[in-house]
Design an enzyme around this catalytic site. Sequence first.
Site, PDB file in Angstrom:
ATOM      1  NE  ARG A  93     -71.947  -4.535 -70.405  1.00 21.97           N
ATOM      2  CZ  ARG A  93     -70.715  -4.412 -69.943  1.00 21.97           C
ATOM      3  NH1 ARG A  93     -70.195  -3.223 -69.713  1.00 21.97           N
ATOM      4  NH2 ARG A  93     -69.975  -5.483 -69.704  1.00 21.97           N
ATOM      5  CG  ASN A 147     -66.274  -2.779 -77.320  1.00 22.53           C
ATOM      6  OD1 ASN A 147     -65.557  -3.231 -78.204  1.00 22.53           O
ATOM      7  ND2 ASN A 147     -65.939  -2.793 -76.043  1.00 22.53           N
ATOM      8  CB  CYS A 169     -59.272  -4.019 -78.311  1.00 23.25           C
ATOM      9  SG  CYS A 169     -59.805  -5.122 -76.986  1.00 23.25           S
ATOM     10  CG  ASP A 170     -59.230  -2.376 -72.604  1.00 20.58           C
ATOM     11  OD1 ASP A 170     -59.763  -3.397 -73.068  1.00 20.58           O
ATOM     12  OD2 ASP A 170     -59.718  -1.744 -71.656  1.00 20.58           O
ATOM     13  CG  HIS A 199     -63.288  -8.453 -77.769  1.00 19.75           C
ATOM     14  ND1 HIS A 199     -64.411  -7.915 -77.201  1.00 19.75           N
ATOM     15  CD2 HIS A 199     -62.264  -7.634 -77.397  1.00 19.75           C
ATOM     16  CE1 HIS A 199     -64.095  -6.821 -76.526  1.00 19.75           C
ATOM     17  NE2 HIS A 199     -62.789  -6.627 -76.635  1.00 19.75           N
ATOM     18  CE1 TYR A 264     -65.129  -9.682 -74.199  1.00 22.19           C
ATOM     19  CE2 TYR A 264     -62.821  -9.114 -74.071  1.00 22.19           C
ATOM     20  CZ  TYR A 264     -64.133  -8.836 -73.770  1.00 22.19           C
ATOM     21  OH  TYR A 264     -64.466  -7.725 -73.034  1.00 22.19           O
ATOM     22  NE  ARG A 284     -68.059  -6.292 -65.905  1.00 20.79           N
ATOM     23  CZ  ARG A 284     -67.404  -5.908 -64.806  1.00 20.79           C
ATOM     24  NH1 ARG A 284     -67.650  -6.491 -63.648  1.00 20.79           N
ATOM     25  NH2 ARG A 284     -66.498  -4.976 -64.867  1.00 20.79           N
TER      26      ARG A 284
HETATM   27  P1  NAD Z   1     -71.188   4.531 -70.646  1.00 21.57           P
HETATM   28  O1  NAD Z   1     -72.578   4.187 -71.028  1.00 21.57           O
HETATM   29  O2  NAD Z   1     -70.881   4.836 -69.231  1.00 21.57           O
HETATM   30  O3  NAD Z   1     -70.698   5.798 -71.507  1.00 21.57           O
HETATM   31  C1  NAD Z   1     -70.946   5.980 -72.835  1.00 21.57           C
HETATM   32  C2  NAD Z   1     -71.394   7.425 -73.087  1.00 21.57           C
HETATM   33  O4  NAD Z   1     -71.600   7.571 -74.508  1.00 21.57           O
HETATM   34  C3  NAD Z   1     -72.702   7.831 -72.407  1.00 21.57           C
HETATM   35  O5  NAD Z   1     -72.521   8.973 -71.622  1.00 21.57           O
HETATM   36  C4  NAD Z   1     -73.647   8.105 -73.589  1.00 21.57           C
HETATM   37  O6  NAD Z   1     -74.569   9.152 -73.335  1.00 21.57           O
HETATM   38  C5  NAD Z   1     -72.671   8.465 -74.681  1.00 21.57           C
HETATM   39  N1  NAD Z   1     -73.213   8.354 -76.043  1.00 21.57           N
HETATM   40  C6  NAD Z   1     -74.025   7.403 -76.549  1.00 21.57           C
HETATM   41  N2  NAD Z   1     -74.283   7.649 -77.840  1.00 21.57           N
HETATM   42  C7  NAD Z   1     -73.645   8.792 -78.170  1.00 21.57           C
HETATM   43  C8  NAD Z   1     -73.536   9.556 -79.367  1.00 21.57           C
HETATM   44  N3  NAD Z   1     -74.160   9.178 -80.487  1.00 21.57           N
HETATM   45  N4  NAD Z   1     -72.784  10.674 -79.337  1.00 21.57           N
HETATM   46  C9  NAD Z   1     -72.170  11.061 -78.206  1.00 21.57           C
HETATM   47  N5  NAD Z   1     -72.222  10.364 -77.046  1.00 21.57           N
HETATM   48  C10 NAD Z   1     -72.950   9.249 -77.038  1.00 21.57           C
HETATM   49  O7  NAD Z   1     -70.274   3.335 -71.177  1.00 21.57           O
HETATM   50  P2  NAD Z   1     -68.871   2.767 -70.658  1.00 21.57           P
HETATM   51  O8  NAD Z   1     -69.087   1.495 -69.979  1.00 21.57           O
HETATM   52  O9  NAD Z   1     -68.133   3.807 -69.936  1.00 21.57           O
HETATM   53  O10 NAD Z   1     -68.150   2.420 -72.024  1.00 21.57           O
HETATM   54  C11 NAD Z   1     -67.916   3.350 -73.032  1.00 21.57           C
HETATM   55  C12 NAD Z   1     -67.518   2.651 -74.293  1.00 21.57           C
HETATM   56  O11 NAD Z   1     -66.167   2.216 -74.234  1.00 21.57           O
HETATM   57  C13 NAD Z   1     -68.315   1.398 -74.620  1.00 21.57           C
HETATM   58  O12 NAD Z   1     -68.524   1.324 -76.008  1.00 21.57           O
HETATM   59  C14 NAD Z   1     -67.401   0.284 -74.178  1.00 21.57           C
HETATM   60  O13 NAD Z   1     -67.724  -0.925 -74.790  1.00 21.57           O
HETATM   61  C15 NAD Z   1     -66.102   0.851 -74.640  1.00 21.57           C
HETATM   62  N6  NAD Z   1     -64.869   0.242 -74.125  1.00 21.57           N
HETATM   63  C16 NAD Z   1     -64.050  -0.324 -75.045  1.00 21.57           C
HETATM   64  C17 NAD Z   1     -62.857  -0.884 -74.679  1.00 21.57           C
HETATM   65  C18 NAD Z   1     -62.022  -1.548 -75.736  1.00 21.57           C
HETATM   66  O14 NAD Z   1     -61.207  -2.369 -75.430  1.00 21.57           O
HETATM   67  N7  NAD Z   1     -62.200  -1.246 -77.022  1.00 21.57           N
HETATM   68  C19 NAD Z   1     -62.468  -0.857 -73.334  1.00 21.57           C
HETATM   69  C20 NAD Z   1     -63.313  -0.264 -72.404  1.00 21.57           C
HETATM   70  C21 NAD Z   1     -64.524   0.297 -72.824  1.00 21.57           C
HETATM   71  C1  G6P Z   2     -62.370  -5.198 -71.857  1.00 17.37           C
HETATM   72  C2  G6P Z   2     -62.590  -5.170 -73.324  1.00 17.37           C
HETATM   73  C3  G6P Z   2     -63.503  -4.056 -73.688  1.00 17.37           C
HETATM   74  C4  G6P Z   2     -64.792  -4.135 -72.915  1.00 17.37           C
HETATM   75  C5  G6P Z   2     -64.506  -4.158 -71.434  1.00 17.37           C
HETATM   76  C6  G6P Z   2     -65.773  -4.433 -70.679  1.00 17.37           C
HETATM   77  O1  G6P Z   2     -61.590  -4.118 -71.436  1.00 17.37           O
HETATM   78  O2  G6P Z   2     -61.424  -5.064 -74.064  1.00 17.37           O
HETATM   79  O3  G6P Z   2     -63.728  -4.106 -75.070  1.00 17.37           O
HETATM   80  O4  G6P Z   2     -65.609  -3.041 -73.196  1.00 17.37           O
HETATM   81  O5  G6P Z   2     -63.595  -5.175 -71.145  1.00 17.37           O
HETATM   82  O6  G6P Z   2     -65.543  -4.213 -69.362  1.00 17.37           O
HETATM   83  P1  G6P Z   2     -66.712  -4.044 -68.315  1.00 17.37           P
HETATM   84  O7  G6P Z   2     -65.982  -3.783 -67.045  1.00 17.37           O
HETATM   85  O8  G6P Z   2     -67.533  -2.858 -68.779  1.00 17.37           O
HETATM   86  O9  G6P Z   2     -67.492  -5.294 -68.342  1.00 17.37           O
HETATM   87 MN    MN Z   3     -61.977  -4.613 -76.258  1.00 20.49          MN
END
Ligand code: NAD
Ligand code: G6P
Ligand code: MN
Length: 441
Positions: A93, A147, A169-170, A199, A264, A284
């Site tokens: 990231r 994501n 998405c949240d 987004h 976004y 970030r």
């Molecule tokens: P993070 O890096 O702390 O956690 C992600 C985990 O996924 C890690 O432990 C990693 O080892 C694991 N991982 C990676 N590839 C893998 C695979 N192939 N199989 C199994 N596990 C695997 O990340 P985070 O900041 O906690 O975010 C997690 C995800 O949630 C991200 O994709 C983030 O963008 C997403 N997210 C999405 C929304 C949304 O609105 N859609 C909101 C919040 C977070």
């Molecule tokens: C929002 C979006 C997510 C994104 C997150 C990033 O919740 O909807 O898609 O992953 O923000 O937040 P962060 O705290 O990791 O920058």
């Molecule tokens: Mn999102």
Amino acid sequence: MKKFSVVIAGGGSTFTPGIVMMMLDNMDRFPMRELVLYDNDKERQAELGEALEILLKEQAPNLRFSYTTDPKEAFSDKDFCMAHIRVGKYDMREKDEKIPLRHGVIGQETCGPGGIAYGMRSITGMMEIIDHMETYSPDCWMLNYSNPAAIVAEACRVLRPDSKVLNICDMPVGTLRRMSQIIEKNPEDLEVRYFGLNHFGWWTSVKDKEGHEYIDQIREYVAENGYLTKVEVDKQHMDQSWQETHKKARDILAVNPHFLPNTYLKYYLYPDYEVAHSDPDYTRANEVMDGREKEVFTAARNIVKKGTAVEGGFHIDSHASFIVDLARAIAFNTHERMLMIVENNGAIANFPDDAMVEVPCIVGNDGPEPLTQGEIPAFEKALMFQQVTVEKLVVEAYIEGSYLKLWQALTLSKTIPSAKVAKDILDDLIEANKKYWPELH
Ligand code: NAD
Ligand code: G6P
Ligand code: MN
């Protein structure tokens, strides 16, 4: 009431403890018999797994809990998979954000070149976990928020069209909570109309259940303050950089005062401002590594050290409760209305059928039924078409291993000024993503 068996894919995620706590808090609405964490990073997940094991023994002794890196153990006998993986973790990231900034371009997790790079990594990981799910629990639903959701959703549409994967998405949920504060209503009592891509979208209506329209009142507030509100909505979106984002909605609204924007959009409409206000050495990713990641893993270590989670430091991620709403909608056929990322098929009348769009849907046990949003104006439509074409080109580039298509995707992104800059960024991204991307020719 039926009790469900759930696997969280990405068990080592910074969001895992908050989501587990939230699900515990919702056991009366969504009862669980088993919860398993799955990750491909054994050590990272074990830190959280050990702490959650202690916490769950104290707070939900009847819930079977385990954590594993073995797909068979994780995915067998499951009703739901909540997926939040990050392929490449925070190391990558950071690169997604810093490489573009070196070229004077937006460095962001899901938008512009950073999102494209992340998308090229996520597709592999997502297809892998979908296949595990279908091998061991063919009836299981995946509720995915990994994501970049837009690119992941397009990849699912093309590569796994029949799979039971719902992409969500949240951000709209969080912003609606802010709106509800502005008009002093309960978010649960509000119904919206919305169109866009993930987004990348706009609210066209925010009504209460009696049909009273609040959009004018909210617009007036946003024109002055953006979505900045005084009361804490959730911990994550209160960080200083998020406050800036909520505030910037004011300038996004100015370009199109008719609809309420997704925050976004700032990356597409004000990229010069965003680049000028970024620190290329501290993005970030660094903020999260020094903040949320440190807090969550420190809390986990403390729980393990003390052997108890009483006053443990894990917090309920209540803003994520829409995940339970979604699981409930499928499990109990509740026909709840929620925003989902789905294939358009006419929901937006003047937009391609095969575009993955974000619109309100009625969700029941067969999944989402999109609600039609009618025709959209030229300005939004053109912006969306440009962006959705970027997303489609990324997925095609991934599948075909095409350098040219990925270069085109970057060139087309509204965040990048020229084909030359796009190529320079692409070549740096290829170098940084060697371990993760398919080879491009
Ligand atoms: P993070 O890096 O702390 O956690 C992600 C985990 O996924 C890690 O432990 C990693 O080892 C694991 N991982 C990676 N590839 C893998 C695979 N192939 N199989 C199994 N596990 C695997 O990340 P985070 O900041 O906690 O975010 C997690 C995800 O949630 C991200 O994709 C983030 O963008 C997403 N997210 C999405 C929304 C949304 O609105 N859609 C909101 C919040 C977070
Ligand atoms: C929002 C979006 C997510 C994104 C997150 C990033 O919740 O909807 O898609 O992953 O923000 O937040 P962060 O705290 O990791 O920058
Ligand atoms: Mn999102």
